[in-house]
Design a protein around this motif. Structure first.
Motif, PDB file in Angstrom:
ATOM      1  N   ASP A   1       5.760   2.652  -8.756  1.00  0.00           N
ATOM      2  CA  ASP A   1       4.391   2.966  -8.353  1.00  0.00           C
ATOM      3  C   ASP A   1       3.429   2.607  -9.475  1.00  0.00           C
ATOM      4  O   ASP A   1       3.707   2.877 -10.650  1.00  0.00           O
ATOM      5  CB  ASP A   1       4.253   4.453  -8.013  1.00  0.00           C
ATOM      6  N   VAL A   2       2.302   1.987  -9.112  1.00  0.00           N
ATOM      7  CA  VAL A   2       1.298   1.553 -10.078  1.00  0.00           C
ATOM      8  C   VAL A   2      -0.041   2.177  -9.718  1.00  0.00           C
ATOM      9  O   VAL A   2      -0.472   2.109  -8.558  1.00  0.00           O
ATOM     10  CB  VAL A   2       1.172   0.012 -10.102  1.00  0.00           C
ATOM     11  N   ASP A   3      -0.678   2.802 -10.692  1.00  0.00           N
ATOM     12  CA  ASP A   3      -1.997   3.372 -10.460  1.00  0.00           C
ATOM     13  C   ASP A   3      -3.023   2.250 -10.291  1.00  0.00           C
ATOM     14  O   ASP A   3      -3.048   1.291 -11.059  1.00  0.00           O
ATOM     15  CB  ASP A   3      -2.394   4.262 -11.633  1.00  0.00           C
ATOM     16  N   ASN A   4      -3.854   2.374  -9.251  1.00  0.00           N
ATOM     17  CA  ASN A   4      -4.839   1.341  -8.933  1.00  0.00           C
ATOM     18  C   ASN A   4      -6.209   1.980  -8.701  1.00  0.00           C
ATOM     19  O   ASN A   4      -6.913   1.663  -7.742  1.00  0.00           O
ATOM     20  CB  ASN A   4      -4.377   0.553  -7.697  1.00  0.00           C
TER      21      ASN A   4
ATOM     22  N   LEU B   1      -0.266   1.870  -5.608  1.00  0.00           N
ATOM     23  CA  LEU B   1       0.484   0.829  -4.911  1.00  0.00           C
ATOM     24  C   LEU B   1       1.973   0.982  -5.207  1.00  0.00           C
ATOM     25  O   LEU B   1       2.375   1.396  -6.294  1.00  0.00           O
ATOM     26  CB  LEU B   1       0.011  -0.559  -5.350  1.00  0.00           C
ATOM     27  N   ARG B   2       2.763   0.631  -4.224  1.00  0.00           N
ATOM     28  CA  ARG B   2       4.213   0.614  -4.385  1.00  0.00           C
ATOM     29  C   ARG B   2       4.679  -0.817  -4.621  1.00  0.00           C
ATOM     30  O   ARG B   2       4.133  -1.757  -4.030  1.00  0.00           O
ATOM     31  CB  ARG B   2       4.924   1.163  -3.144  1.00  0.00           C
ATOM     32  N   ILE B   3       5.681  -0.973  -5.468  1.00  0.00           N
ATOM     33  CA  ILE B   3       6.328  -2.266  -5.688  1.00  0.00           C
ATOM     34  C   ILE B   3       7.831  -2.048  -5.529  1.00  0.00           C
ATOM     35  O   ILE B   3       8.426  -1.253  -6.254  1.00  0.00           O
ATOM     36  CB  ILE B   3       6.019  -2.846  -7.078  1.00  0.00           C
ATOM     37  N   TYR B   4       8.421  -2.750  -4.585  1.00  0.00           N
ATOM     38  CA  TYR B   4       9.866  -2.665  -4.375  1.00  0.00           C
ATOM     39  C   TYR B   4      10.522  -3.867  -5.061  1.00  0.00           C
ATOM     40  O   TYR B   4      10.135  -5.022  -4.839  1.00  0.00           O
ATOM     41  CB  TYR B   4      10.198  -2.642  -2.886  1.00  0.00           C
TER      42      TYR B   4
ATOM     43  N   ALA C   1       0.842  -1.202   0.000  1.00  0.00           N
ATOM     44  CA  ALA C   1       0.000   0.000   0.000  1.00  0.00           C
ATOM     45  C   ALA C   1       0.870   1.242   0.000  1.00  0.00           C
ATOM     46  O   ALA C   1       1.970   1.265   0.561  1.00  0.00           O
ATOM     47  CB  ALA C   1      -0.915  -0.005   1.210  1.00  0.00           C
ATOM     48  N   PHE C   2       0.380   2.281  -0.672  1.00  0.00           N
ATOM     49  CA  PHE C   2       1.128   3.532  -0.716  1.00  0.00           C
ATOM     50  C   PHE C   2       1.279   4.102   0.695  1.00  0.00           C
ATOM     51  O   PHE C   2       2.314   4.668   1.029  1.00  0.00           O
ATOM     52  CB  PHE C   2       0.414   4.531  -1.624  1.00  0.00           C
TER      53      PHE C   2
END
Length: 409
Positions: A306-309, A251-254, A98-99
């Motif tokens: 970061d991905v727009d959701n 959403l964040r993706i590391y 989650a952001f």
């Protein structure tokens, strides 16, 4: 004179032989003219047949020699290297988070009176999540307000006393010491009032914490309390967590990128994100930042995508694949992998030059599976042999096949 020999004919036609006997003999020695022509024709036909037979055999032997020579020359299929290596896709695993991910605790002691949202509920910033009963805080606030009222009354009296004492000092009715004592008492009472006001403000703030509000737009992912639960202020233990909220519109993706590819990773790039639960759909991401440091333990660079959701399709904690595009290197060519020859002296490819094969050393870059990138050794116009035999050596005569090799571009 010597007698000359008689002609042969005279022997046959002896003068003593009768004329009737000589005629049959003459006719037998001279065949008819038609028979002679037939014989000559047969002989000519035989000669012609022998001539054409010998000539055909000669031509067949010449053709056989040519075919043998052609067969001795190896037939090869060739391709031309393709300029500029294509962009390569680097696929790495990641996990959505989650952001904003926040546990929500109580800031005051009491009992849970009511909760308004359960797990999965989407809330807006400022929505009331729960309400807490705080009887002890309410009692302390009432006492603090009463103490403030007492302090204010004492201050009012001290102010009047200080004024009167100051007026009496002009007529020498009181001493200077009495005037100073009155003024000091007034100042002390003012300080007490300020202290009581601060205490009331503190308790009023605690009382305002009876209502728990959402700090941002998000979704409730956990509710760890119920009506009647004893609420302890602060975040001492996980059991005191009332709610857990996550902002999931972004959403964040590391992702841990291997050190080898770290020079090709830059902020602002647009990698795509795929999930197994959506096999036919790609999600657009944005590389917003990197750690700018290589992890010494894993030898990787940590990057954030970061991905727009906005449609809430993606869920926090989901396993994903992130596809990074690595730019191709300039001034390079690519060739099929089935053109390579692995020799003891190094990697080679066969090139057709002036009707002969020549083994050329090359230096390869990236491996694309069915094709490889060649950094040096080949040009765009070279004719590279496809599927060369292991016995191929430089100087071998070859002939280029007119058919296009499979997989040639």
């Amino acid at each position: 004179m010597l007698d000359t020999p008689e002609p042969a004919e005279s022997k046959v036609t002896h003068p003593a032989m009768p004329e009737r006997d000589r005629a049959p003999l003459l006719s037998a020695k001279r065949p008819p003219q038609g028979v002679v022509i037939i014989i000559l024709g047969v002989i000519a036909l035989l000669a012609i047949g022998i001539y054409f037979g010998l000539r055909g055999r000669t031509l067949a032997e010449a053709a056989l020699a040519v075919d043998t020579e052609k067969t001795a020359v190896q037939i090869v299929k060739v391709i031309q290297p393709q300029p500029d290596a294509p962009d390569q896709s680097l696929v790495l695993p990641g996990q959505t988070t989650a952001f904003t991910d926040t546990p929500i605790y109580a800031r005051t002691n009491g009992y849970l009176k009511h909760w308004y949202f359960d797990i999965g509920a989407h809330v807006r910033k400022g929505d009331l999540l729960a309400q807490i009963e705080t009887p002890e805080v309410d009692q302390q606030l009432r006492q603090a307000r009463a103490d403030l009222a007492t302090a204010e009354a004492n201050t009012k009296l001290a102010k009047i006393t200080a004024r009167r004492t100051a007026n009496l000092l002009r007529s020498q009715s009181v001493s200077t010491q009495e005037r100073d004592n009155a003024a000091g008492a007034y100042a002390a009472d003012q300080a007490i009032v300020a202290s009581r006001q601060a205490d009331v403000a503190r308790l009023e703030q605690l009382q305002s914490y009876e209502k728990v509000y959402a700090p941002f737009d998000g979704v409730i992912t956990a509710r760890n309390t119920d009506v009647g639960d004893l609420i302890n202020a602060g975040a001492g233990t996980p059991s005191t967590e009332l709610f857990h909220m996550e902002a999931i519109k972004t959403l964040r993706i590391y992702v841990a990128v291997p050190e080898l590819y770290s020079p090709s990773i830059h902020g602002g790039e647009k990698p795509t994100v795929t999930l197994e639960e959506y096999p036919n759909q790609d999600f657009q991401g944005t590389l917003v930042r990197t750690s700018n440091a290589i992890n010494r333990a894993t030898r990787t660079l940590l990057v954030e995508v970061d991905v727009d959701n906005a449609d809430d399709k993606l869920l926090p904690g989901a396993y994903t694949w992130v596809h990074f595009k690595l730019p191709g290197r300039q001034e390079t060519v690519t060739i099929p992998a089935n053109t390579l020859l692995f020799r003891s002296e190094g990697l080679r490819v066969g090139v057709v030059r002036k009707g002969k094969a020549e083994l050329v050393p090359i230096k390869i870059g990236r491996d694309y599976g069915d094709r490889v990138e060649v950094m040096s050794g080949l040009g765009h116009t070279d004719q590279v042999i496809v599927n060369p035999s292991d016995s191929l050596i430089s100087g071998t005569p070859v002939r280029v096949s007119s058919s296009k090799p499979a997989g040639a571009v």
